[in-house]
Design a protein around this motif. Sequence first.
Motif, PDB file in Angstrom:
ATOM      1  N   THR A 110       0.991  -1.096  -0.398  1.00  0.00           N
ATOM      2  CA  THR A 110       0.302  -0.020   0.069  1.00  0.00           C
ATOM      3  C   THR A 110       0.552   1.355   0.089  1.00  0.00           C
ATOM      4  OG1 THR A 110      -1.703  -1.119   1.141  1.00  0.00           O
ATOM      5  CG2 THR A 110      -2.114   1.100   1.020  1.00  0.00           C
ATOM      6  N   SER A 113       2.221   1.816  -3.435  1.00  0.00           N
ATOM      7  CA  SER A 113       1.176   2.435  -4.226  1.00  0.00           C
ATOM      8  C   SER A 113       1.304   3.832  -4.220  1.00  0.00           C
ATOM      9  CB  SER A 113       0.172   1.558  -4.918  1.00  0.00           C
ATOM     10  OG  SER A 113      -0.781   1.572  -3.474  1.00  0.00           O
ATOM     11  N   GLN A 116       3.517   6.087  -5.098  1.00  0.00           N
ATOM     12  CA  GLN A 116       3.917   5.763  -6.827  1.00  0.00           C
ATOM     13  C   GLN A 116       2.547   7.288  -7.257  1.00  0.00           C
ATOM     14  OE1 GLN A 116       5.738   5.797  -8.469  1.00  0.00           O
ATOM     15  NE2 GLN A 116       6.818   4.392  -7.237  1.00  0.00           N
ATOM     16  N   ASP A 117       1.085   7.086  -6.719  1.00  0.00           N
ATOM     17  CA  ASP A 117       0.431   8.261  -6.929  1.00  0.00           C
ATOM     18  C   ASP A 117       0.903  10.239  -6.605  1.00  0.00           C
ATOM     19  OD1 ASP A 117      -1.052   5.952  -7.516  1.00  0.00           O
ATOM     20  OD2 ASP A 117      -2.185   5.591  -5.655  1.00  0.00           O
TER      21      ASP A 117
END
Lengths: 365, 296
Positions: A110, A113, A116-117
């Motif tokens: 989590t 990710s 990255q967002d």
Amino acid sequence: MEAMLEIRNLDKSYGATEILKDINVSAEPGGFLVLVGPSGCGKSTLLNCIAGLESISGGSIHIGGRDMTHVSPKDRNIAMVFQSYALYPTMSVARNITFGMKVRGVDRATRASKLQDVARQLQIEQLLDRRPSQLSGGQRQRVAMGRALVRDPQLFLFDEPLSNLDAKLRVEMRLEIKKLHHDLGATMVYVTHDQIEAMTLATKIVVLKDGVVQQIGSPAEIYRRPANLFVADFMGSPAMNLIPARTSRESGGTRIEIERTGGAPVVLIDTRNGDLPEEVILGLRPEDIAEAGFRAGEEVQEVKCLIDMVEPAGADTFVVSRLAGRQVTARLHSETTAQPGSTLDLAFDLGKVSYFAQDTGERLN
Amino acid sequence: MVDATPAPLVNPRAGQVALRWLLFAILALFALFYLMPLFVMITTSLKSLDEIRSGSLVALPVQVTFEAWRTAWSSACSGIQCEGLRPYFWNSVALTVPAVAVSTLIGAVNGYVIAQWKFRGANLIFSLMLFGCFIPFQVVLLPMARTLGFMGVAGTIPGLIFVHVIYGIGFTTLFFRNYYVTIPVELVKAAKVDGAGFFRIFWSIFMPLSLPIMMVTVIWQFTQIWNDFLFGVSFSQAGTQPVTVALNNIVNSTTGVKEYNVNMAAAIIAAFPTLFVYAVAGKYFIRGLTAGSVKG
Ligand SMILES: Nc1ncnc2c1ncn2[C@@H]1O[C@H](COP(=O)(O)OP(=O)(O)O)[C@@H](O)[C@H]1O
Ligand SMILES: [Mg+2]
């Protein structure tokens, strides 16, 4: 709609010094609340109180409907961006951004990710392995934003996040923050001493002076109807013209008389505002004094004025005249033929006028 | 280089060069002066007793022998025991390493609290600790002896560790506090908002920043504790003495002739660890003393 942030009767003192006095402020969900005021007026202290980084001496703070007055910062569901960015110096950008999640026990996948967002959103993907000391000011600013964004909090707090950037970057980042606010629909509280930042970003402005709220309102309200002389002078650039004047009742309205040296007093008739004390301060923004013939309206009155100074500023030209011993600035179109030392007919738009009491400085109309 | 202006009578550049050489000469002289004893110690330790008696003090050894070193390390006599410095050297290691580690760690936590978690009375406590740095050791010998006895660690190595930790905390706190006050308070605020607590912030954010000041503290503490004689001689007993006390005993034991070569070798052995620590970590020492902590 229930407020996302609700501050009631907040007091804050350090020992015997009162820093904040009886603050009552609220922010609606999705709103952009700007706390503005001169340096040292208590803006950062108030923001720290909201974050729970400073205890308060009285009153209460509700966030998202919950009483957070005595809740620790980590449980307030907030994120904060600091003036100095406060990036962790020994951690890479990626670790700076994910530190909070790691502390909270968010699992590795989590974290990756979300990182990255946020990195994509802020365009800092290529910086993730760098240390803060290897970044430029603007990049550090973005990382600090990233650290806040990744939390996805109920409330964002910003403490003068742009004040360490150069002028050009500041304007860019200002737009970007505005866009971010629009895209996220999040509630934000933003501290600044820069009234232009306040005007451009806010949905609601709180003007503070010496720890006391001077006025709360939308940017337009604050700009058009300042609550007192301090707000009138502080908000807007060039500042509002504040001219001492005498009033008297007359058939058809209030007669306003403004002294000037080496000439007859300026006389204006205000047909809308009655019941003024004899001595007032008249406030008119520079753009509400135009060249005669360029401003129409019932309340526009023309007066011949001696021009002291002409300042071309590209799109506009500012001219300065002296009334009642004060410099009065008018904002004219750029093709004006005004010359220093000559006279010019100026159109005063009394439809936009503000009156302030000479003793208390409070607004009268 | 072509110079249009006429040359002055005394070339100023030549004067500067002369001055510089004079400076170097003086510095070299001082360095020699300080290194002389070390030179004599090393050469003497490598000579046999016969050679010492017959030769000059500053002469190089004719026949290099490590016999004196061997004796100093494992068979020199102090009083009735003839085990050399070895057991005492290990005593010193066993007491210095934990004492340095613990006092440095406590100093780091103290400095962190005083500099970054301002609480009522923090400044007073800091002042008192500073004051503690300058209390003469002699003043506390008796009370400390009572305390150690009361704790049941009198004459033991843990007892000595305790004493050194207590007396080190003043300085280690001072070092860390002065380093940590230069770190902006917003860093702690940001970490608090991120959800980190007191120790998490310390370990994850402050510790990684602390290498330079850590080195300063470790060198300082190591030198102090290793070289200590007064506490060592006061609070130890046969078998738990540190190397400094053993060295004294070896040098002062009056059995037969004075073995200068053994004494010199023993002194070098006793001094070696502090030299070693400085050689390894010295560059951090300089850096740490002058370091500002964080940028950006
Ligand atoms: N820890 C503190 N102790 C005492 N006074 C403080 C402390 N922090 C801030 N102040 C005082 O509170 C006032 C408001 O400070 P601050 O909130 O930082 O102002 P601003 O952010 O509006 O420039 C200042 O006069 C400052 O001196
Ligand atoms: Mg501030």
